[in-house]
Design a protein around this motif. Structure first.
Motif, PDB file in Angstrom:
ATOM      1  N   PRO A   1       2.068  11.466  -0.692  1.00 37.93           N
ATOM      2  CA  PRO A   1       2.181  11.264   0.746  1.00 37.93           C
ATOM      3  C   PRO A   1       3.488  11.881   1.241  1.00 37.93           C
ATOM      4  O   PRO A   1       4.484  11.918   0.494  1.00 37.93           O
TER       5      PRO A   1
ATOM      6  N   GLN B   1      -3.559   6.380   2.440  1.00 36.88           N
ATOM      7  CA  GLN B   1      -3.270   7.388   1.414  1.00 36.88           C
ATOM      8  C   GLN B   1      -1.890   7.204   0.807  1.00 36.88           C
ATOM      9  O   GLN B   1      -1.422   8.059   0.045  1.00 36.88           O
ATOM     10  N   THR B   2      -1.255   6.085   1.135  1.00 39.86           N
ATOM     11  CA  THR B   2      -0.020   5.704   0.469  1.00 39.86           C
ATOM     12  C   THR B   2      -0.354   4.628  -0.555  1.00 39.86           C
ATOM     13  O   THR B   2      -1.474   4.106  -0.590  1.00 39.86           O
TER      14      THR B   2
ATOM     15  N   VAL C   1       0.080  15.732  -5.883  1.00 43.67           N
ATOM     16  CA  VAL C   1      -0.198  15.489  -4.465  1.00 43.67           C
ATOM     17  C   VAL C   1       0.422  14.145  -4.103  1.00 43.67           C
ATOM     18  O   VAL C   1       0.179  13.137  -4.786  1.00 43.67           O
TER      19      VAL C   1
ATOM     20  N   GLY D   1      -2.903   6.959  -3.092  1.00 42.48           N
ATOM     21  CA  GLY D   1      -3.938   6.964  -2.073  1.00 42.48           C
ATOM     22  C   GLY D   1      -5.275   6.442  -2.549  1.00 42.48           C
ATOM     23  O   GLY D   1      -5.603   6.432  -3.737  1.00 42.48           O
TER      24      GLY D   1
ATOM     25  N   LYS E   1      -1.484  14.944   3.550  1.00 46.05           N
ATOM     26  CA  LYS E   1      -1.088  14.984   2.144  1.00 46.05           C
ATOM     27  C   LYS E   1      -0.182  16.183   1.913  1.00 46.05           C
ATOM     28  O   LYS E   1      -0.177  17.136   2.691  1.00 46.05           O
TER      29      LYS E   1
ATOM     30  N   GLU F   1      -5.755  11.467  -8.565  1.00 51.28           N
ATOM     31  CA  GLU F   1      -4.483  11.664  -7.879  1.00 51.28           C
ATOM     32  C   GLU F   1      -3.571  10.467  -8.176  1.00 51.28           C
ATOM     33  O   GLU F   1      -4.012   9.440  -8.654  1.00 51.28           O
TER      34      GLU F   1
ATOM     35  N   ALA G   1      -8.232  10.402  -1.162  1.00 50.62           N
ATOM     36  CA  ALA G   1      -7.777  10.982  -2.421  1.00 50.62           C
ATOM     37  C   ALA G   1      -8.954  11.461  -3.259  1.00 50.62           C
ATOM     38  O   ALA G   1     -10.091  11.023  -3.088  1.00 50.62           O
TER      39      ALA G   1
ATOM     40  N   ALA H   1       4.009  17.314   4.996  1.00 53.30           N
ATOM     41  CA  ALA H   1       2.557  17.176   4.885  1.00 53.30           C
ATOM     42  C   ALA H   1       1.858  18.483   5.219  1.00 53.30           C
ATOM     43  O   ALA H   1       2.402  19.333   5.918  1.00 53.30           O
TER      44      ALA H   1
END
Lengths: 274, 205
Positions: A187, B164-165, A185, B102, A149, B99, B95, A215
């Protein structure tokens, strides 16, 4: 006691032609006397951490070359816009930043830092294009994040009114005024970033730019400059962060004993289809 | 009158004007111009729209069933959820609540030899159900969009449960399907996916 540990500089090249140019934000060569480093770890050593803090000086004044002094000691000479000096380890407490062009003092500013903190001290234009340069201290959040992240913090330090920052066409940072920042936050990826007045879609104040987000790091973006003089620009600074969290699992075994199955509860009748 | 030093530097509004050379013929370093007393730097602040995100410490399912959310880490490829089946675990690589991108993963045992787990409730959840997570100060409600069973071996590789995408979502995981005692227990995972119904809000005390 001032301790210039190393110099970090991440810059973009100034636009070579007027108008909107798609540019990639990359690390650039420094013009500072003390050398250039790559991505810089920001934490002071354990022994120092108790009574010192860490600062970066960010030169956000377009079309200006300055010398930077902290507590009367020169830490950088000939710093052009987008230059970053640091990390500097300073005793916790109040210090003075002096920004000079030769023998002319542009400003003297005091700033206070706490022990075990990291801050970016930015010299920049206020919202009003005719205003005198100002200094704003932005705290760096160096909390750990998962290694895949990225923390992106966009700060408004340009001579423009409040703005929206759009990422891949969508407003992700809304209504940011001069001296303010917003964190997110995301990707890691390369994103197309542009800046427009809050709530509007035109005129484009800056961009579109390609921003590569790293990241496991704090990715700081400072919008600087002033549109009428075609000096709008962005400073990118990448600070590695400690990592937290574990990798994604291969399996999730969340049932032993089989009671739910015995009770006839375990079949929902909703099978997954690829 | 300002003295300009270096290439291309322009006079800035508000710059302090002053003498540029030392008096007399001595070889002294030019002194900096006398300047007003230093003024305090501004303090950068978050813009009013700063998003909030938080690690959940409690979860509430339909029927006001609430339990504690612990932290679950991946150990040797397995997600180590709380052994107390009354609790569930938030995967520490996913996540946090609120957020923008994600999957936030919360997993728990459907049962143990001692009885049903808190997440046995997932087996009766439906599209449209609400799930709320909180850390005591903030809360976020998600709405269920899908409830599916997935073969265990496919969970990690064939779904986006851990990705997380993509847009932020809540992924609740437990076990389901046929229980094969001699062959690893439950054959499937139950995966409930939910999306935020709004922004993070403060918990009313």
């Amino acid at each position: 006691m001032l301790n210039a540990v190393s110099i970090a500089k991440r810059t973009i090249s100034p636009p070579t032609s007027p108008g909107r140019v798609r540019r990639r934000l990359v690390a650039g060569a420094g013009c500072l006397a003390l050398g250039v480093a790559a991505v810089v770890a920001s934490a002071p050593t354990t022994a120092q951490a108790a009574v010192t803090g860490s600062v970066y000086l960010v030169q956000g004044l377009p079309s200006t070359t300055v010398d930077l002094l902290v507590d009367g000691t020169t830490v950088a000479t000939g710093s052009k816009a987008t230059g970053i000096v640091g990390p500097l380890t300073l005793a916790s407490g109040t210090h003075t930043l002096s920004v000079r062009t030769g023998s002319t003092t542009l400003l003297d500013s005091t700033f206070t830092i706490a022990a075990s903190t990291s801050s970016d001290i930015v010299v920049h234009r206020p919202a009003s294009p005719s205003g005198a340069p100002v200094v704003t201290v932005f705290a760096n959040d160096l909390s750990a994040i998962p290694a895949d992240k990225a923390l992106v913090v966009v700060a408004h330090t340009a001579a423009v009114p409040p703005a929206d920052i759009r990422v891949n066409g969508k407003v992700l940072f809304a209504n940011v005024a001069n001296g303010e920042s917003l964190s997110l936050v995301v990707p890691p990826a390369t994103y197309k970033v542009d800046i427009v007045p809050t709530g509007a879609t035109t005129p484009m104040i800056l961009g579109p730019l390609d921003l590569t987000v790293t990241a496991g790091a704090l990715n700081r973006v400072f919008a600087i400059g002033e549109p009428k003089s075609n000096t709008m620009n962005a400073i990118v600074q990448v600070l590695k962060l400690p990592t937290t969290g574990t990798a994604s699992p291969t399996t999730v075994n969340t049932g032993t004993g089989g009671l739910a199955a015995q009770l006839g509860l375990a079949h929902t009748g909703l099978a997954w289809r690829p | 009158m300002l003295s300009l030093v270096g290439c291309g530097s322009a006079a800035l509004p508000g710059a302090v004007a002053g003498a540029s050379s030392s008096p007399g013929g001595g070889a002294t370093t030019p002194a900096a111009t006398p300047s007003p007393l230093p003024s305090p730097a501004r303090v950068g602040t978050a813009a009013p729209g700063q998003q909030i995100w938080f690690r959940p410490t409690s979860i509430t399912l339909p029927g006001r069933l609430t339990t504690q959310v612990d932290i679950a880490s991946t150990v040797d490829g397995h997600l180590a959820v709380p052994t107390d089946v009354a609790h569930v675990g938030w995967w520490d690589g996913g996540a946090k609540a609120g957020e923008s991108f994600g999957s936030m993963v919360i997993a728990g045992h459907v049962d143990s030899v001692g009885g049903l787990g808190f997440f046995a409730k997932l087996l009766s959840m439906k599209v449209g159900d609400d799930v709320t997570v909180s850390d005591g100060r903030h809360q976020l409600t998600y709405r269920v969009g899908s409830v599916v069973e997935v073969k265990k071996g496919v969970l990690a590789t064939g779904t986006s449960a851990f990705a997380q995408t993509g847009n932020h979502r809540l992924t609740l995981i437990t076990c389901a399907g046929t229980y094969d005692r001699g062959n690893g227990g439950y054959e499937e995972n139950l995966v409930v996916t939910a999306t935020p119904t709004g922004p993070v809000t403060a918990v009313r005390s």
